[in-house]
Design an enzyme around this catalytic site. Structure first.
Site, PDB file in Angstrom:
ATOM      1  N   HIS A 147      -3.179  12.027  15.128  1.00  0.00           N
ATOM      2  CA  HIS A 147      -2.654  10.877  14.394  1.00  0.00           C
ATOM      3  C   HIS A 147      -1.978   9.869  15.325  1.00  0.00           C
ATOM      4  CE1 HIS A 147       0.208   8.973  11.356  1.00  0.00           C
ATOM      5  NE2 HIS A 147      -0.961   8.814  10.790  1.00  0.00           N
ATOM      6  N   ASN A 201      -2.843   3.631  -5.841  1.00  0.00           N
ATOM      7  CA  ASN A 201      -1.906   4.643  -5.332  1.00  0.00           C
ATOM      8  C   ASN A 201      -1.857   5.860  -6.240  1.00  0.00           C
ATOM      9  OD1 ASN A 201      -1.166   3.018  -3.197  1.00  0.00           O
ATOM     10  ND2 ASN A 201       0.819   2.430  -4.039  1.00  0.00           N
TER      11      ASN A 201
END
Length: 722
Positions: free
Chosen positions: A464, A73
């Site tokens: 998306h 991350n």
């Protein structure tokens, strides 16, 4: 009360211009400094991941996995967020952040917090997880701890499996400083020429294709591993014969990997992406990680050659690049993992006979079906839906959006099978899905070769939304079978991502999707829809109107409440609308996994806003929007987070859920998430997330994900008993 009256004068059934003007006037009445910094909030999210790794009640191999997730991350955060901020500063395009901070000040804030978190991350490995693994019989050892026979066997392994792929690069007048690729682990080596006495520098890349942790041969019940870089560093004499190795240290570089493509100037988006992916490997450096024992000479050389500032240097104790723990976390020790969970087939999609095949179209004709992944199976719902469509002779067309999937995906194969069977197949592929661009290019071309109509969406907008539409001929008429989801059509991530998907034969949804697909494969999204809220034109305004209706209902003494579950809550317009609703007395509940810029609990502004975050074995990914609506609750699910990019620069879709039992299921889930008896993190007005995992007596609170798993299994058993 005056400010509410002034706002009401511009709303109700007002046109869009009046609505916008009223909103702007109301925003002037909200205090300054009402948001939390989005970048610091993201780092706080990653701290919550780290807290799971630090938790001794979590199975130890899962703790190792959380350490690897934290590292991965943080890499992405630097490659995208920090890199983007630096690029805007360099180009003079940087503007103050959402909290009014100058970009250079924000970089300093990020650096300070990231340094603190990386040190805490390193400590979690060396002081907590590594010892806990050793206790469980999985030991990560040092070279010095090995006995002579074991060291000799590892030397043999090195000579046969590692030495042939190593490429030491010298730095001298004839050899310039080598290019250091992003995220590679390297050894900086200082050597002395035995003949001339001159000191030299060399760089050695740790081969990424080899196991990061090498299993140490030996007898006994446990297993031992040696970090690959430690094996290499103890055999440097083999790489530099006739030279004296003076010193060696590990280092790792992070580069800018954010992508910028001017679509309107690029005729072939695929070719542009391939060129940009090549450029990504050579982006400017933005972070240098070094071991804490690196000497000043080596450090100064790296800073000079890599053009790195002191602020960008992270001096860390112990092992660098703990993404390597992903490998260790896959060790086959069931006792050190979460208990296995096999997703169950949704009740509506269970076949009538034990080994029979379910008729998904028949089930959807009876009633809308809401599926909750990963508790309910993706393979026997979404995948089976498309596979059945591909082989059904009555199906005429399949249309689908694809954002992230895999080349070996059965979803892609189903579309290929359908095209080869002579059906009309449209795949709207988003090749710009970050860090999946290369994969998406490969399977997009595979689809094209099979005869699928592949389109790449609208210029300037990422597609998306998660949509699938099947057109089927039944009794002389065409029926629309629709699927609207919150997650990607990816069988692999569906096992670890929490998502919802709605299957329906509702004509309104079918017509909405037909029009939306036509617009996506054409030129623009302009029309409004019946059961969908679609970005970029209508979603933001639709949500603002819903939130404001709750505000007005509260002022009139009617039932009012707003509940929103998202991955990120950053958009200022949406947040301001929630503040205004809170000021009017509306209970606002926000369930967020990642970034949240809301300041809850501020008197006079947000005392009616509660923010919770839940992290665990599954990644909370679904998006839910619920409005009390004077007792006639309206709930939407879909793909959109509350971020500028989702509302303004992406094609997103939310669908309204109408079945009473499904509305109840979503409400019950939200009730549990917001309950004080449920394990979660609570956000306070200062931006601090406080973990609540045990009650006053020290007993563990309810784990929402385990509870949901058990509920799905109970439903299945109850059905079997009937």
């Amino acid at each position: 009360m005056m400010e509410h009256d002034a706002l009401d004068a511009g709303l109700g059934d007002a046109d869009d211009d009046d609505f916008d003007e009223a909103i702007e006037a109301a925003d002037d009445q909200l205090p300054d400094h009402r948001y939390l910094d989005r970048e610091i909030s993201w780092l706080a999210f990653n701290q919550r991941v780290l807290e799971l790794a630090e938790d001794p009640t979590v199975p130890v191999l899962e703790r190792a996995n959380f350490l690897a997730i934290f590292a991965s991350n943080l890499d992405e955060f630097f490659m995208v967020r920090v890199a983007g901020l630096k690029r805007r500063i360099i180009t003079g395009l940087a503007v103050p952040t959402n909290v009014g901070r100058a970009p250079l000040d924000v970089l300093a804030d990020i650096s300070a917090e990231a340094h603190r978190l990386q040190l805490r991350h390193a400590a979690a490995w060396t002081e907590k997880v590594r010892p806990a693994l050793a206790e469980a019989g999985i030991e990560v050892v040092t070279w010095d701890s090995l006995d002579e026979p074991t060291a000799e066997r590892l030397t043999e392994y090195f000579q046969h499996n590692v030495f042939p792929v190593l490429m030491p690069l010298a730095v001298d007048p004839a050899h310039p400083f080598p290019y250091i690729s992003g995220l590679s682990l390297n050894l900086a080596i200082r050597i002395r020429n035995a003949r001339t006495g001159r000191q030299e520098f060399a760089r050695l890349k740790v081969p990424p294709m080899l196991p990061r942790f090498v299993e140490v041969p030996g007898e006994g019940p446990g297993v031992r591993y040696l970090p690959l870089e430690e094996l290499i560093s103890n055999h440097l004499g083999d790489l530099f014969p006739g030279m004296e190795v003076l010193d060696h240290h590990a280092f790792r570089l992070t580069r800018n990997e954010d992508m910028t493509i001017e679509e309107d100037e690029t005729e072939n988006l695929i070719q542009a992406l391939e060129a940009e992916l090549l450029r990504r490997r050579f982006g400017p450096p933005i972070r240098l990680e070094i071991t804490e024992d690196m000497d000043d000479v080596t450090r100064s050389l790296l800073l000079s050659e890599l053009d790195i500032t002191e602020q960008e240097v992270y001096r860390l104790p112990g092992t660098l690049d703990l993404r390597g723990l992903f490998d260790l976390s896959r060790i086959d020790r069931p006792d050190l993992h979460y208990p296995p969970h096999v997703p169950k087939t949704a009740l509506a999609f269970q076949p009538p006979e034990q080994n029979g095949r379910a008729d998904l179209f028949g089930a959807i004709r009876k009633a809308d079906v809401l599926v909750h992944h990963p508790y309910e199976s993706f393979a026997t719902s979404v995948q089976a839906f498309l596979e059945q469509a591909a082989r059904d002779p009555h199906v005429l067309a399949i249309k689908q959006t694809l954002y992230r999937t895999s080349g070996d995906s059965p979803i892609v194969q189903a579309l290929i099978d359908a095209a080869e069977a002579g059906k009309q197949v449209l795949a709207l592929v988003e090749v710009k899905a970050r860090f999946d661009e290369a994969n998406n290019i490969v399977w997009a071309r595979k689809l094209e070769k099979a005869g699928v109509h592949v389109v790449y969406g609208l210029v300037g907008l990422k597609t998306h939304c998660k949509l699938a539409l099947v057109i089927r001929e039944e009794e002389g008429r065409l029926r629309h079978y629709s699927h609207v989801g919150t997650g990607n059509y990816n069988p692999k991530t569906s096992r670890i991502y929490e998502d919802f998907g709605l299957f329906t034969i509702d004509d309104q949804v079918g017509r909405d999707l037909t029009r939306l697909f036509n617009e996506l494969s054409g030129y623009a999204i302009e029309k409004k829809f019946k059961r969908l809220l679609v970005a970029p034109l209508h979603l933001r305004k639709g949500l603002l109107r819903h939130i404001d209706k709750e505000r007005r209902n509260a002022l009139e003494g009617k039932p009012a409440r707003v509940r929103i579950k998202v991955n990120s809550m950053v958009d200022e317009e949406i947040i301001d609308a929630l503040y205004r609703a809170s000021q009017a007395g509306v209970p606002v509940e926000v369930w967020v996994r990642g970034i949240c810029s809301i300041k809850p609990g501020v008197p006079g502004m947000s005392e009616n806003i509660t923010v919770r975050s839940i992290l665990g074995r599954y990644l909370e990914h679904s998006r839910i929007f619920s409005f009390a609506n004077d007792g006639d609750e309206q709930i939407y699910i879909g793909s959109a987070d509350m971020m500028h990019r989702n509302l303004d620069r992406r094609v997103e879709a939310l669908v309204r859920v109408v079945d009473p039992s499904q509305l109840q299921e979503l409400s019950t889930l939200f009730d549990l998430a917001m309950d004080d008896g449920t394990m979660s993190w609570h956000l306070n007005a200062d931006g601090e997330w406080i973990r609540h995992s045990v009650d006053a007596e020290g007993a563990p609170l309810i784990d929402l994900q385990e509870h949901t798993m058990a509920r799905v299994q109970r439903k299945r058993r109850a059905r079997a008993a009937r």
